[in-house]
Write an enzyme that holds these catalytic residues in place. Sequence first.
Site, mmCIF file in Angstrom:
data_model
loop_
_atom_site.group_PDB
_atom_site.id
_atom_site.type_symbol
_atom_site.label_atom_id
_atom_site.label_comp_id
_atom_site.label_asym_id
_atom_site.label_seq_id
_atom_site.Cartn_x
_atom_site.Cartn_y
_atom_site.Cartn_z
ATOM 1 N N HIS A 222 0.800 -1.232 0.000
ATOM 2 C CA HIS A 222 0.000 0.000 0.000
ATOM 3 C C HIS A 222 0.831 1.279 0.000
ATOM 4 C CE1 HIS A 222 1.048 -0.164 4.237
ATOM 5 N NE2 HIS A 222 0.747 1.116 4.294
HETATM 6 C C1 UD1 Z 1 -2.236 5.191 5.933
HETATM 7 C C2 UD1 Z 1 -0.937 5.630 6.598
HETATM 8 C C3 UD1 Z 1 0.088 4.515 6.476
HETATM 9 C C4 UD1 Z 1 -0.457 3.211 7.010
HETATM 10 C C5 UD1 Z 1 -1.741 2.878 6.244
HETATM 11 C C6 UD1 Z 1 -2.367 1.565 6.665
HETATM 12 C C7 UD1 Z 1 -0.437 8.030 6.513
HETATM 13 C C8 UD1 Z 1 0.430 9.053 5.883
HETATM 14 N N1 UD1 Z 1 -0.377 6.797 5.945
HETATM 15 O O1 UD1 Z 1 -1.979 5.054 4.551
HETATM 16 O O2 UD1 Z 1 1.238 4.855 7.228
HETATM 17 O O3 UD1 Z 1 0.484 2.181 6.862
HETATM 18 O O4 UD1 Z 1 -2.660 3.949 6.476
HETATM 19 O O5 UD1 Z 1 -3.492 1.298 5.915
HETATM 20 O O6 UD1 Z 1 -1.129 8.319 7.433
HETATM 21 N N2 UD1 Z 1 -9.310 4.510 1.942
HETATM 22 C C9 UD1 Z 1 -10.494 3.844 1.871
HETATM 23 N N3 UD1 Z 1 -11.047 3.372 3.011
HETATM 24 C C10 UD1 Z 1 -10.451 3.555 4.230
HETATM 25 C C11 UD1 Z 1 -9.231 4.229 4.288
HETATM 26 C C12 UD1 Z 1 -8.658 4.696 3.130
HETATM 27 O O7 UD1 Z 1 -11.071 3.679 0.801
HETATM 28 O O8 UD1 Z 1 -11.009 3.129 5.246
HETATM 29 C C13 UD1 Z 1 -8.729 5.062 0.733
HETATM 30 C C14 UD1 Z 1 -8.593 6.563 0.860
HETATM 31 O O9 UD1 Z 1 -9.735 7.231 0.453
HETATM 32 C C15 UD1 Z 1 -7.423 6.856 -0.030
HETATM 33 C C16 UD1 Z 1 -6.592 5.615 0.112
HETATM 34 O O10 UD1 Z 1 -7.422 4.571 0.581
HETATM 35 O O11 UD1 Z 1 -7.816 6.991 -1.355
HETATM 36 C C17 UD1 Z 1 -5.441 5.820 1.054
HETATM 37 O O12 UD1 Z 1 -5.891 6.113 2.379
HETATM 38 P P1 UD1 Z 1 -5.038 7.049 3.381
HETATM 39 O O13 UD1 Z 1 -5.634 7.064 4.716
HETATM 40 O O14 UD1 Z 1 -4.800 8.354 2.707
HETATM 41 O O15 UD1 Z 1 -3.623 6.405 3.462
HETATM 42 P P2 UD1 Z 1 -3.169 4.919 3.504
HETATM 43 O O16 UD1 Z 1 -2.569 4.604 2.191
HETATM 44 O O17 UD1 Z 1 -4.228 4.006 4.036
#
Ligand code: UD1
Length: 393
Positions: A222
């Site tokens: 991820h």
């Molecule tokens: C975040 C953390 C990362 C951690 C990871 C675990 C930061 C900078 N990054 O990254 O350190 O290892 O979480 O998962 O804080 N999304 C969903 N549903 C959710 C959550 C996210 O669809 O419940 C989507 C978001 O809309 C976005 C993408 O996934 O498009 C990334 O989510 P985001 O929270 O920005 O960062 P992660 O990549 O999950």
Amino acid sequence: MSSASSDRPGPLLCVVGARPNYMKMAPLVRAFAARERLPRVVLVHTGQHYDVDMKQRLFADLSLPAPDIDLEVGPGTHAVQTAEIMRRFEPVIDREHPSCVIVVGDVNSTLACSLVASKKGVSLAHVEAGLRSYDRAMPEEINRVLTDQMADLLYTTERSAAANLAREGIDPGRIAFVGNVMIDSLATHLPHAVTPAETLRRAGVSDAFVSQPEGFAVATLHRPSNVDEHAALAECLAALTTVARRLPLVWPVHPRARSNIERYGLNGIIDSGRILLLPPQGYLEMLGLMQNARLVLTDSGGVQEETTALAVPCLTMRDNTERPITVDQGTNLLVGRDSARIAAAVEDIFATGGKRGRVPELWDGQAAGRIARHLESALVPAGPVIARQEAEA
Ligand code: UD1
């Protein structure tokens, strides 16, 4: 929710926001509650992760109580998400007058709540302090460095962290080496891990995928550096395909990776006969998959630690790690995205069983208890115990 009056110790405000925070906070919440002298816990969820798969299900698996306060920030750019968490967290501090804000890990929620606590003069404890990849292109590295600069109490998981913190001018008197709370969760929940066959049955898939004589591999990916750009993601998929030619591969796909696979039209290059895509899994399902895997491919920090504790070979698809102990002492090997290097590492695992690690110092399932004792000595003046119920009355 009652607010603290000035003559009573304010609560411990424990912050979680994203998936890897829950495994760290669950044992802490239990350990804090078990110490009479510590103030009560108020659990705050920022809402950084919001899907059922990424939130409620994991809370249930870890027996974390439902958050007392949910800031419901949802998705956004880093700036928007961080700013929105700060805006919503400030009134919580004003209302609760916490004795201490406790943050874990390195996600945007960790940094945002640390900034608010620090500027309001509230004591701040950071659990998992001092880890450094020395790669400032990683958003988590910025979050780690800044959070540690603000924290009053820094709890570390491995001894190398103290040297990193010393380089950044942090007073050693604020640092305590306590071990790894992630491994507390692992030790508590491993006996309840779901078998891989059952996980696949629940997903409506034949368990043949995980019952071949050669075993199976598990992948998690991820990191923005691996899944955000088309070229990097295509390289990752090529590497997974190489591994899958040798043994079937189970891949619980993070929403970030899934949406980019679709965006770049890369679905077609995934061999569905050898690579099984699953939705994000619960904690007990992931434990069962990792524990029984022949090898794990990952770019997650937590998975590097969990495989070290489980003695399962781990190939980390990154060029660096902020958790060097998993390489120096554990089963972890840094392999980047290079298919040839990954294929060679897989062959070595087949030939020799892979790296034989040992479990690092203080990764013994007791880290949260050490933190609770230390926090008590830092926050609570010596004197007669005033029962928490009385103090809260
Ligand atoms: C975040 C953390 C990362 C951690 C990871 C675990 C930061 C900078 N990054 O990254 O350190 O290892 O979480 O998962 O804080 N999304 C969903 N549903 C959710 C959550 C996210 O669809 O419940 C989507 C978001 O809309 C976005 C993408 O996934 O498009 C990334 O989510 P985001 O929270 O920005 O960062 P992660 O990549 O999950």
